[in-house]
Every structure is written in C-alpha cells, then in structure tokens.
Design an enzyme around this catalytic site. Structure first.
Site, mmCIF file in Angstrom:
data_model
loop_
_atom_site.group_PDB
_atom_site.id
_atom_site.type_symbol
_atom_site.label_atom_id
_atom_site.label_comp_id
_atom_site.label_asym_id
_atom_site.label_seq_id
_atom_site.Cartn_x
_atom_site.Cartn_y
_atom_site.Cartn_z
ATOM 1 N N SER A 189 0.809 -1.189 -0.007
ATOM 2 C CA SER A 189 -0.002 -0.003 -0.071
ATOM 3 C C SER A 189 0.930 1.297 0.057
ATOM 4 O O SER A 189 1.851 1.306 -1.009
ATOM 5 C CB SER A 189 -0.938 -0.101 1.079
ATOM 6 O OG SER A 189 -1.990 0.632 1.062
ATOM 7 N N ASP A 343 -10.179 -3.219 -5.175
ATOM 8 C CA ASP A 343 -9.353 -2.308 -4.703
ATOM 9 C C ASP A 343 -9.131 -1.071 -5.578
ATOM 10 O O ASP A 343 -9.017 -1.054 -6.592
ATOM 11 C CB ASP A 343 -7.786 -2.915 -4.462
ATOM 12 C CG ASP A 343 -6.954 -1.932 -3.604
ATOM 13 O OD1 ASP A 343 -7.149 -0.869 -3.349
ATOM 14 O OD2 ASP A 343 -5.779 -2.697 -3.816
ATOM 15 N N HIS A 373 -8.327 -4.701 -0.760
ATOM 16 C CA HIS A 373 -7.206 -4.007 -0.352
ATOM 17 C C HIS A 373 -7.017 -4.358 1.263
ATOM 18 O O HIS A 373 -7.777 -4.278 1.921
ATOM 19 C CB HIS A 373 -7.392 -2.548 -0.544
ATOM 20 C CG HIS A 373 -6.124 -1.458 -0.019
ATOM 21 N ND1 HIS A 373 -5.341 -1.416 -1.113
ATOM 22 C CD2 HIS A 373 -5.479 -1.180 0.889
ATOM 23 C CE1 HIS A 373 -4.301 -0.841 -0.753
ATOM 24 N NE2 HIS A 373 -4.339 -0.777 0.558
#
Ligand SMILES: *[C@@H]1O[C@H](CO)[C@@H](O)[C@H](O)[C@H]1NC(C)=O
Length: 403
Positions: A189, A343, A373
């Site tokens: 991320s 996501d 995600h």
C-alpha cells in the site's frame, strides 16, 4: 409481541443495517469481512465526528488501532528481534538464528497505512516480518518511518531512503552477513509507494553502488493525478479502503489543508499546464482490456493552478513514482506486483506493471480476483482472513524462490 421485543427488533435491524456492507460475491468468508469492515468503518466515523467537533485530527483517532496493535520486539528460538536505528531512523531488525555464519538474503520492508497509520511494530507487520525472516533465512529491516499529519512529504520518503542508503553499504551488509547481490525492497500500500519511489532513486544515485535485486510492490499507491481510474470508480465504497479514505491519505501526505483534499475528491487538482502528465496514467493505454470493461476514457478535468504551486510534492516522482519517463524506469530490478480486484489502487499497480514491461523491466504480476485492499493485514488474531494468509504465503513462496 411485547414492546421490549419490538424495541429489540428495531435496534437489531438498525445495527444490522449499520454493520452490513455489500461484499463482492467471489470473496471468501464474507461475514468475517463484513465485521472487520464494520469495525474499520466505525473507527472512521468516530474519527470524522471527533474531527468535526474539534477534539482531534482525524488521523490521531484512526491511529488508536495502530497503538492497540503495538508489539514489543520479542526474540524466539528462531529469530532475534531488536529495535535499533540506522542513521537515526528507527528500524525493527529480524535476524535468523539458523546457520549464523552463512551469507544471508535481506529484505527492507516498508509497512502500509496511508503515510499516516501503521507501524513496523504493529502485530500483523511484526508477524509477517518474523515469518519472512524465518522462512527465507533472511535479515529483515522493517522501517519505522515518521507519519503524517505530524510529518509531511518528503519526510516519509527520506526516512526510508536514509535506511536504504545506510544498509546498502558493503561494511553494513558485511556486519549482518548479507550477500550484496541478494537484497530486496518490499512494501504494501503506502509502503509499496515508498518502495517503488526509493527503488527509482536508488537506481540513479551514484553514491549507492549496491542496488536492489528485486522490488516487491503489494497493492501499491503510485499516482496522484487521476482518481477516476476504473478501479477508483468500481471500488468507491469497498471495505477497508473506500475512495474517500484513500484520497484523504494522499492529501494528508502533502498537507493538512483540506482544500487539497476537496480538489482531489473531484479530481480538480491538476492544472491545464500540466496535462502532459496524464499520459503516464492514461488507463486507455496501460490497462489490459478486462479491466476497462464498462468504462470509457475521457480526458481528466483541469483545476486551479494553486494546488500545484502550494503543494508541488504531489507531482514529485518521489511521491508519485508513475509520473516519470520510461527512461527513468529502464534498469529497475525484477519487479513483483500484487494487485487485488476489489481495490481502488488496483489500476495503479496494473498500469505500473505495464509501464515497467514496456521499459524493459522484468515484471511478474500476480492479480488476485477475489481479494480486497489490505488483505495482508489480516494474518493475526482477532482479524484473520484466509485471503490474507493465502496472499502472505504466495508472496513468501515467491521470494524464497527468487531472492
Ligand atoms: C489517452 O489515450 C487515448 C488512446 O490512446 C488517447 O486517445 C488520448 O488522447 C490519451 N489521453 C491523454 C490525456 O493522454
């Protein structure tokens, strides 16, 4: 029916309505995900209310979860875990105990959390690093970089860069018994963002002689200029990372001034003079057909020039690694990209994989059709999801073969 039962029924229905969020059909363990998502959403709501009432900054309340998950550095029979600093930046170090004199691989790991949240010391990240170190017999350096809103870009980038630069020295690698040709950088991320940015800068830094063998980008955030990509549209309200939260993370990386956030939400933060940058994130060119389904490319709207003038950081490749020419990508190491279907950041990862390939970089792209995600966070109790365990397993398997 007594009135008590009626109240109970109404309360229950309201509760169920609040808890419930639509989950994509192909996701495993939907009820577990609904509850995890409700917990995250509740924290988001509480943070938003606290901020509205002027009690605290939104992220300060969100950070409670990171603090709750704090884990002290704890060695076991297989791995020695210590907190130390590399050139004044805190890192958590995992050193395997097996074969102490054999040359080892090494991983610089960068946690996610939107540059505002998360920690190397968080239970799930600590567990993942320990697991990686043991399974790969590798030294893991997990970076405890400083967070927004207290610190803005480029502090997060620079903390990670400082650690990379320190570690990639012959004398330091020797001290940890690491083979210089087997060092990689990994992040998920916002950590994937920092990993990609650091890998680009390391490649072109003449002062760093030892380069990475591999970069691993796990559902990374890579661009700041188009928040209307198909994945942003399709996953606007997906569990864990809705679009509003991702855009807040981005704006918070550069400033606490909410006017940038508002402009980003309507995708009106890039002025017409900079429209040439859109070619770097043109999904019409960089997304494979199956991800374009149901979408028609329209050139993004333009906004006022004030944001780029006040916060030039959001156009800096050290924040948005996708905003560079192919010549800057050429020569990057073997890249392993993991993306999730459900996501908002899906297309960032997919497009970067396409661009790297075009620039001649060897890329392995692993796309999970049934995950959301942040799946990798859910590998420790009380939040365990089999999709997270599967992803962690695949990633570690891949690294053990390739690093
Ligand atoms: C994006 O790509 C499409 C198709 O190649 C092209 O028609 C369009 O002009 C491009 N837009 C930008 C802003 O690069």
């Amino acid at each position: 029916m007594g009135s008590k039962a009626l109240y109970f029924l109404i309360a229950f229905l309201l509760f169920a309505y609040y808890i419930y969020s639509p989950i994509p059909e192909n996701v495993e363990e939907p009820w577990k995900l609904i509850f995890i998502s409700a917990a995250f959403r509740t924290l988001g709501h509480v943070s938003a209310i606290a901020e509205k009432l002027g009690f605290a900054h939104f992220m300060d309340i969100m950070l409670i979860l990171t603090h709750m998950e704090y884990t002290a550095p704890t060695s076991d029979e297989k791995v020695t875990v210590t907190d130390t600093t590399f050139d004044s930046v805190p890192v958590r170090l995992y050193i395997p105990k097996k074969d102490p004199h054999s040359l080892k691989k090494a991983i610089i790991f960068i946690h996610g959390g939107g540059w505002c949240l998360g920690a190397a010391a968080m239970g799930s990240y600590d567990y993942l690093s320990r697991w990686t170190s043991e399974r790969l017999n590798a030294v893991v350096v997990s970076v405890e970089y400083r967070l927004a809103p207290k610190y803005h870009f480029p502090v997060q980038f620079e903390d990670v860069y400082t650690v990379a630069k320190h570690f990639l020295q012959d004398s330091v690698l020797e001290q940890y018994n690491v083979e210089p040709s087997r060092v990689c950088i990994v992040g998920d991320s916002a950590g994937g963002n920092l990993a990609a940015a650091v890998a680009q800068q390391v490649l072109h830094d003449p002062d760093i002689k030892i380069k990475f063998k591999i970069q691993v980008l796990i559902y990374p955030a890579l661009q700041t200029i188009d928040f209307t990509l198909p994945s942003y549209q399709d996953n606007d309200n997906m569990p864990i990372l809705p679009k509003s939260l991702m855009v807040r993370f981005w704006s918070e990386y550069f400033t606490t001034d909410l006017s940038l956030n508002k402009a980003m939400e309507t995708n009106k933060h890039v002025p017409a003079e900079l429209s040439h940058l859109f070619k770097f994130v043109n999904w019409s060119n960089w997304l494979p057909d199956r991800f374009k389904k149901g979408h028609v490319y329209a050139s993004p709207a333009h906004g006022s020039p004030e944001f780029a003038q006040k916060y030039p950081g959001f156009l800096d490749p050290r924040a948005a690694p996708m905003l560079v020419d192919d010549t800057k990508l050429h020569g990057l190491p073997l890249t392993y990209v993991i993306t999730c279907q459900h996501d908002v950041l899906r297309d960032d990862g997919i497009m970067y994989a396409s661009r790297l390939r075009e620039a001649g970089v060897p890329v392995i792209h692993d796309h999970a059709d049934d995950t959301v995600h942040g799946a990798l966070l859910f590998i420790t109790s009380p939040f365990i999801l089999s999709m997270g365990q599967r992803m962690a397993n695949n990633y570690i398997e891949w690294l053990s073969k390739n690093l």
